[in-house]
Design an enzyme around this catalytic site. Structure first.
Site, PDB file in Angstrom:
ATOM      1  N   ASP A 182       6.237  43.384  50.421  1.00  0.00           N
ATOM      2  CA  ASP A 182       7.646  43.004  50.459  1.00  0.00           C
ATOM      3  C   ASP A 182       8.006  42.279  49.168  1.00  0.00           C
ATOM      4  OD1 ASP A 182      10.182  42.794  51.452  1.00  0.00           O
ATOM      5  OD2 ASP A 182       9.765  41.053  52.712  1.00  0.00           O
ATOM      6  N   TYR A 200      11.250  40.713  46.441  1.00  0.00           N
ATOM      7  CA  TYR A 200      12.203  39.597  46.444  1.00  0.00           C
ATOM      8  C   TYR A 200      13.168  39.873  45.306  1.00  0.00           C
ATOM      9  CZ  TYR A 200      13.055  34.448  46.867  1.00  0.00           C
ATOM     10  OH  TYR A 200      13.571  33.186  47.084  1.00  0.00           O
ATOM     11  N   HIS A 231      19.994  36.681  46.356  1.00  0.00           N
ATOM     12  CA  HIS A 231      19.199  36.130  47.461  1.00  0.00           C
ATOM     13  C   HIS A 231      18.209  35.080  46.953  1.00  0.00           C
ATOM     14  CE1 HIS A 231      16.815  35.896  51.130  1.00  0.00           C
ATOM     15  NE2 HIS A 231      15.737  36.170  50.418  1.00  0.00           N
ATOM     16  N   ARG A 239      14.283  24.616  47.497  1.00  0.00           N
ATOM     17  CA  ARG A 239      13.897  23.690  46.427  1.00  0.00           C
ATOM     18  C   ARG A 239      15.144  23.016  45.862  1.00  0.00           C
ATOM     19  NH1 ARG A 239      11.202  28.277  45.757  1.00  0.00           N
ATOM     20  NH2 ARG A 239      12.732  29.017  44.246  1.00  0.00           N
ATOM     21  N   GLU A 259      16.172  39.592  57.708  1.00  0.00           N
ATOM     22  CA  GLU A 259      16.342  39.920  56.301  1.00  0.00           C
ATOM     23  C   GLU A 259      16.645  41.410  56.233  1.00  0.00           C
ATOM     24  OE1 GLU A 259      12.962  38.388  54.049  1.00  0.00           O
ATOM     25  OE2 GLU A 259      13.980  36.445  53.941  1.00  0.00           O
ATOM     26  N   GLU A 317      16.931  44.725  54.470  1.00  0.00           N
ATOM     27  CA  GLU A 317      16.267  45.233  53.274  1.00  0.00           C
ATOM     28  C   GLU A 317      16.250  46.761  53.277  1.00  0.00           C
ATOM     29  OE1 GLU A 317      12.499  43.418  52.488  1.00  0.00           O
ATOM     30  OE2 GLU A 317      13.088  41.479  53.331  1.00  0.00           O
ATOM     31  N   ASP A 376      13.184  42.435  57.990  1.00  0.00           N
ATOM     32  CA  ASP A 376      12.002  41.583  57.853  1.00  0.00           C
ATOM     33  C   ASP A 376      12.291  40.267  58.597  1.00  0.00           C
ATOM     34  OD1 ASP A 376       9.701  40.291  56.968  1.00  0.00           O
ATOM     35  OD2 ASP A 376      10.642  39.680  55.091  1.00  0.00           O
ATOM     36  N   ARG A 425      12.091  30.699  59.727  1.00  0.00           N
ATOM     37  CA  ARG A 425      12.288  29.855  58.542  1.00  0.00           C
ATOM     38  C   ARG A 425      11.557  28.531  58.629  1.00  0.00           C
ATOM     39  NH1 ARG A 425      13.611  33.652  55.083  1.00  0.00           N
ATOM     40  NH2 ARG A 425      15.521  34.765  55.655  1.00  0.00           N
ATOM     41  N   GLN A 454       7.978  29.269  57.904  1.00  0.00           N
ATOM     42  CA  GLN A 454       7.890  29.664  56.500  1.00  0.00           C
ATOM     43  C   GLN A 454       7.949  28.447  55.573  1.00  0.00           C
ATOM     44  OE1 GLN A 454      11.140  32.208  55.317  1.00  0.00           O
ATOM     45  NE2 GLN A 454      10.415  32.461  53.222  1.00  0.00           N
ATOM     46  N   TYR A 468       4.500  27.986  53.282  1.00  0.00           N
ATOM     47  CA  TYR A 468       4.527  28.929  52.164  1.00  0.00           C
ATOM     48  C   TYR A 468       3.950  28.398  50.855  1.00  0.00           C
ATOM     49  CZ  TYR A 468       8.481  27.249  49.323  1.00  0.00           C
ATOM     50  OH  TYR A 468       9.294  26.530  48.475  1.00  0.00           O
ATOM     51  N   LYS A 526       6.402  35.508  58.795  1.00  0.00           N
ATOM     52  CA  LYS A 526       6.953  36.846  58.620  1.00  0.00           C
ATOM     53  C   LYS A 526       6.094  37.952  59.220  1.00  0.00           C
ATOM     54  CE  LYS A 526       9.672  35.823  54.518  1.00  0.00           C
ATOM     55  NZ  LYS A 526      10.893  36.583  54.764  1.00  0.00           N
ATOM     56  N   THR A 569       8.028  43.426  61.670  1.00  0.00           N
ATOM     57  CA  THR A 569       8.942  43.974  60.665  1.00  0.00           C
ATOM     58  C   THR A 569       9.450  45.293  61.237  1.00  0.00           C
ATOM     59  OG1 THR A 569       7.556  43.038  58.903  1.00  0.00           O
ATOM     60  CG2 THR A 569       9.174  44.713  58.261  1.00  0.00           C
ATOM     61  N   THR A 624      15.282  40.818  50.759  1.00  0.00           N
ATOM     62  CA  THR A 624      16.633  40.698  51.312  1.00  0.00           C
ATOM     63  C   THR A 624      17.676  41.160  50.311  1.00  0.00           C
ATOM     64  OG1 THR A 624      15.862  38.761  52.488  1.00  0.00           O
ATOM     65  CG2 THR A 624      18.242  39.096  52.403  1.00  0.00           C
ATOM     66  N   GLU A 674      21.294  32.277  54.532  1.00  0.00           N
ATOM     67  CA  GLU A 674      22.313  32.267  53.487  1.00  0.00           C
ATOM     68  C   GLU A 674      23.715  32.218  54.077  1.00  0.00           C
ATOM     69  OE1 GLU A 674      21.218  35.215  50.101  1.00  0.00           O
ATOM     70  OE2 GLU A 674      20.033  35.748  51.853  1.00  0.00           O
TER      71      GLU A 674
HETATM   72 CA    CA Z   1      11.626  39.839  53.081  1.00  0.00          CA
END
Ligand code: CA
Length: 409
Positions: free
Chosen positions: A110, A112, A117, A126, A183, A185, A217, A221, A224, A228, A237, A241, A328, A342
Site C-alpha cells: 500500500d 501513500y 492526503h 505530527r 481509506e 484507494e 483500506d 486510527r 495506528q 506506527y 490496517k 482490506t 488514500t 480528514e
Molecule cells: Ca492506505
C-alpha cells in the site's frame, strides 16, 4: 454496437468488460466478464479451461498479448450478431450470482501517493512539524500489507481490537478501536511477475499490470497512532482490506490517461516519466447511502507506473496477483478527501448526515461504499464497480476479553 439490450449511457457497456469471479448457486466459482447487469461465463463461451478456475491468476499469467486477444474475442462475441445464438446461453443474470475475490492476492503493498492526503495526515499525526516527511517528494512511500486479509466487496468487517493510548493517558489499554476509518484507494493488479534482481521500469507498467480495482483500506486510527513509530502501519490496517469484485483491464482505460501534477523536485531518473501517466478516475464515497466525498484520482502525485518501478527498484520480485494500492485518494478540496480522519479534522468536526446523525468515525452497523468511474472511449463513462463493507461489532467484551462461543456481547 451490440446485439445485447444495453442502456446507451450504462457504466458496463461494451467498452468496459471488466473481469471477475462468479458462481451460480451451488456451482464452482469461475472467471466471467461483466456486461450490463449480466456476466459472461468465459470458460463456456470461449471453451477455455483457464477460465474454469476460481481466480484470474492463471489467465493473467499468460501475459498482455493474450489479454488483448481475449478482450478482442469477447468484444466480437458480444457485438457480432452471428455469435448471438452460441453466446447468449453463457450469459447469467448478475443478481443470481455470487461474486468472489477476483484474484488470488500474492503480495499486497500500500502506497501513500496523494500529496493532499499525506499533507492532511501529517498535520494530524505530527502537529507543528513539516506535514510532508523529507523523503515524500523523492519516492512513493509505501509499506507491505497483509495479502491474506484482502476480501471481496460485501464481506463484513469486524471492528478490530488492539492497543490504543490517548495522548493524555500514562499507559495503553486494549480494546475495540474507537477510531475506525476508511481509506478510498485505487488498486493495481500485477498480471505478469518479474524475477528477483530485475527491476521493472516505469515504461514496463502496461506490460506487467493487468488492470485496476477499487480498494478500501480500513484503518483503526487509534491503534495506528500508537503503533506506527518507527516501522509504519501494522495491526491498525491488517485486519481487513476490501477490493471491488471487478478488475477493469488497462485496455478499457485508454481514454482515462492524463498528465499527473507537476513534480518538484524532479524525481530521480528511475522514476522519471513524461506525458499522460496518470489516470483520471473519479471516486465517490458513501456512508450509509449518503455521498460524503468525491476523491479525484487524477490529483495523485505518484503514478501507478512509478509505484511499480519503485517497489522493484531494489530487485524485489513481483508475482501474478500482486496487489499494490495507491494510498488514500484525496483531492485539494474539503469534499474530496478519501478518509474520515480528514473529512472530520481528526474527529473534531463530525459529519452531519442527512438523517441528522453525526459521525466522527465508523459505528457498528455502518456501511461504506466506494464506487468509481473513468472516461470511456466515446465520450461516455465506464464503471469501476464498487467496494462496500458493513461494520460488525468487535469480538469479546469491552475490555478485550474473548468470550466463549455463543456468549458474544
Ligand atoms: Ca492506505
Amino acid at each position: 454496437m451490440t446485439w445485447l439490450d444495453l442502456p446507451p449511457d450504462g457504466l458496463f457497456g461494451i467498452d468496459n468488460l471488466p473481469y471477475g469471479v462468479f458462481s451460480p448457486s451451488g456451482d464452482a466459482p469461475r472467471v466471467g466478464v461483466r456486461v450490463g447487469e449480466q456476466v459472461l461465463d468465459l470458460a463456456a463461451a470461449l471453451d477455455d479451461p483457464v477460465f474454469a478456475r476460481p481466480s484470474l491468476n492463471a489467465f493473467m499469467t499468460q501475459g498482455r498479448t493474450r489479454w488483448t486477444q481475449v478482450r478482442a474475442r469477447v468484444t466480437e462475441l458480444l457485438t457480432d450478431g452471428r455469435h448471438q445464438r452460441a453466446t447468449a446461453p453463457h450469459l447469467h443474470r448478475l443478481e443470481d450470482m455470487r461474486l468472489h475475490l477476483p484474484f488470488e492476492v500474492a503480495d499486497y503493498v500500500d502506497f501513500y501517493a496523494s500529496e493532499h492526503h499525506a499533507t492532511n495526515l501529517g498535520r494530524l499525526f505530527r502537529p507543528g512539524g513539516d506535514p510532508l516527511t523529507p523523503n515524500w517528494k523523492h519516492l512513493p512511500i509505501g509499506y507491505h500489507g497483509r495479502a491474506g486479509t484482502v476480501v471481496v466487496s460485501g464481506t463484513p468487517v469486524v471492528r478490530p481490537r488492539g492497543q490504543r493510548k490517548s495522548p493524555e493517558a500514562a499507559s495503553p489499554e486494549f480494546g475495540p478501536t474507537r477510531r475506525l476509518d476508511i481509506e478510498a484507494e485505487v488498486g493495481f493488479v500485477v498480471g505478469t511477475g518479474s524475477r528477483q534482481g530485475e527491476p521493472v521500469s516505469v515504461a514496463d507498467f502496461r506490460e506487467r499490470v493487468f488492470g485496476v480495482c477499487l480498494v478500501n483500506d480500513w484503518s483503526a486510527r487509534d491503534l495506528q497512532a500508537w503503533e506506527y513509530v518507527p516501522l509504519g502501519p501494522f495491526l491498525g490496517k491488517s485486519f481487513a482490506t476490501s477490493v471491488s469484485a471487478w478488475v477493469v483491464p488497462l485496455d478499457a482505460l485508454d481514454a482515462a490517461w492524463t498528465s499527473p501534477p507537476a513534480r518538484d523536485p524532479e524525481p530521480l531518473p528511475y522514476l522519471a516519466d513524461t506525458g499522460k501517466q496518470g489516470l483520471d478516475l473519479n471516486l465517490d464515497v458513501h456512508l450509509n447511502g449518503h455521498l460524503i466525498s468525491s476523491p479525484p484520482f487524477a490529483s495523485m502525485y505518484w503514478t501507478g507506473a512509478q509505484m511499480l518501478a519503485h517497489m522493484t527498484a531494489n530487485g524485489a520480485s513481483t508475482r501474478t496477483g500482486d496487489l499494490y494500492a495507491s494510498g488514500t485518494v484525496s483531492g485539494p478540496h474539503a469534499d474530496e478527501c478519501g478518509s474520515l480522519i480528514e473529512l472530520t479534522a481528526g474527529g473534531a468536526k463530525p459529519l452531519v448526515l442527512p438523517d441528522g446523525s453525526t459521525r466522527a468515525f465508523l459505528e457498528d452497523g455502518d456501511e461504506v461504499t466506494v464506487n468509481g468511474t473513468a472516461p470511456g472511449p466515446r465520450g461516455g463513462r465506464i464503471g469501476l464497480g464498487e467496494v462496500t463493507g458493513r461494520i460488525r461489532p468487535a469480538l469479546g467484551d469491552a475490555n478485550g476479553r474473548i468470550l466463549p462461543a455463543g456468549h458474544e456481547s
